[in-house]
Design an enzyme around this catalytic site. Structure first.
Site, PDB file in Angstrom:
ATOM      1  N   GLY A 113       0.834  -1.194   0.000  1.00 17.32           N
ATOM      2  CA  GLY A 113       0.000   0.000   0.000  1.00 17.32           C
ATOM      3  C   GLY A 113       0.869   1.244   0.000  1.00 17.32           C
ATOM      4  O   GLY A 113       2.042   1.210   0.395  1.00 17.32           O
ATOM      5  N   CYS A 114       0.296   2.362  -0.426  1.00 19.00           N
ATOM      6  CA  CYS A 114       1.093   3.588  -0.535  1.00 19.00           C
ATOM      7  C   CYS A 114       1.545   4.097   0.834  1.00 19.00           C
ATOM      8  O   CYS A 114       2.745   4.274   1.069  1.00 19.00           O
ATOM      9  CB  CYS A 114       0.327   4.654  -1.316  1.00 19.00           C
ATOM     10  SG  CYS A 114      -1.330   5.012  -0.701  1.00 19.00           S
ATOM     11  N   HIS A 115       0.604   4.329   1.750  1.00 16.98           N
ATOM     12  CA  HIS A 115       0.994   4.793   3.089  1.00 16.98           C
ATOM     13  C   HIS A 115       1.893   3.761   3.760  1.00 16.98           C
ATOM     14  O   HIS A 115       2.864   4.116   4.434  1.00 16.98           O
ATOM     15  CB  HIS A 115      -0.249   5.025   3.954  1.00 16.98           C
ATOM     16  CG  HIS A 115      -1.162   6.094   3.457  1.00 16.98           C
ATOM     17  ND1 HIS A 115      -0.814   7.435   3.449  1.00 16.98           N
ATOM     18  CD2 HIS A 115      -2.418   6.023   2.941  1.00 16.98           C
ATOM     19  CE1 HIS A 115      -1.837   8.141   2.960  1.00 16.98           C
ATOM     20  NE2 HIS A 115      -2.800   7.310   2.654  1.00 16.98           N
TER      21      HIS A 115
END
Length: 307
Positions: A113-115
């Protein structure tokens, strides 16, 4: 024979960005489904089983369904959804030689995931090397551009009649149960999930994920991260304190790199991961994983930033 690549969900933001990175390559055979049949289960199944590598750029439930349609034992999968983040091989090669080797030989890779990419890139080396204990009460906030929310959010932010409050940043995920928390805790081997809050900014792409480390010497943390990521092409550690006295979240927008900036003093430290939420935070990472799985230079068709 060229590897056959199929993007299931090419019309979404992540799928389009993957296609943009692969579309001009002559070493791959991109399988393109008829637009009129892209939601036809039988036709999708045919393409899924014809590919050497499949990218799943779908919501979680659809990604799980797509996996059940694959009967070809030679079809390998890179899933960009959150559906398999804590059970498949985790697609962040720079974390360790073991991670890179697992990706290279895996049939099922989950894209981070990005975060989570921002948090894990900072925290994994520190916990893995015993510098910060696994039971440390980690806190983190992550500022992101609105493209990470997909087509609906992009349209909302680019609407000329949008809510004027969009001019300012907004804090969300206030229940502190963001969908990236399970992978943050699992991949880093933490005793407890971090206290994490995302922040949405009025800019298209870019991300700045900051982890706070009270009680730790910033120079010690900086040296540890520098040593861990030495020699990596797509992850780098900036000089101590960064290259300027402020940090802009969109600094690495348009690249597939991630840069860690360590700041602070003897008793307080912050580590900020700067990257593009659509690059190392999504599509760029997916293409990097594909390159590794195919035995190619992992930066092929990617744009990386050099200090």
């Amino acid at each position: 024979m060229k590897p056959k690549i199929y993007i299931d969900g090419k019309e979404g933001t992540t799928g389009l960005q993957i296609y943009e990175r692969l579309g001009k390559r002559d070493d791959l055979d991109l399988l393109l489904i008829d637009e009129a049949k892209r939601k036809d289960t039988a036709e999708r199944k045919r393409f899924l089983n014809a590919a050497d590598i499949v990218f799943l750029c779908l919501p979680d439930a659809a990604a799980k369904e797509a996996v059940t349609l694959i009967e070809n034992p030679h079809t390998r999968v890179i899933d960009a959804s959150t559906a398999h983040r804590t059970v498949w091989d985790y697609g962040f090669a720079e974390l360790s030689a073991a991670h890179r080797d697992a990706i290279a030989h895996s049939a099922r890779v989950t894209n981070p995931g990005c975060h989570a990419s921002g948090f894990i890139s900072s925290v994994f080396p520190l916990v893995h090397d015993g510098i910060v204990p696994a039971n440390f009460p980690f806190t983190c906030y992550s500022l992101t551009g609105y493209s990470g929310g997909g087509k609906k959010l992009i349209a909302e932010y680019e609407d000329e009649n949008r809510d004027p409050r969009h001019d300012s940043h907004r804090i969300y995920g206030l229940n502190l149960q963001h969908k990236h928390l399970p992978e943050m805790q699992h991949i880093c081997g933490l005793t407890n999930p971090p206290v994490f809050v995302p922040i949405l900014g009025d800019f298209y792409k870019g991300m700045a994920t900051t982890v706070m480390l009270p009680g730790f010497d910033a120079h010690t943390i900086h040296a540890a991260l520098q040593a861990h990521y030495a020699g990596q092409k797509l992850v780098m550690v900036a000089p101590f304190g960064g290259t300027e006295p402020v940090v802009y979240a969109n600094t690495l927008a348009g690249t597939d790199s991630l840069m860690l900036i360590v700041s602070g003093h003897k008793t307080q430290t912050i580590v900020t991961a700067l990257f593009d939420n659509l690059g190392k935070g999504a599509s760029g990472a997916a293409v990097q994983n594909m390159n590794i799985m195919l035995g190619l230079d992992e930066s092929t068709s990617l744009s990386y930033f050099s200090l």
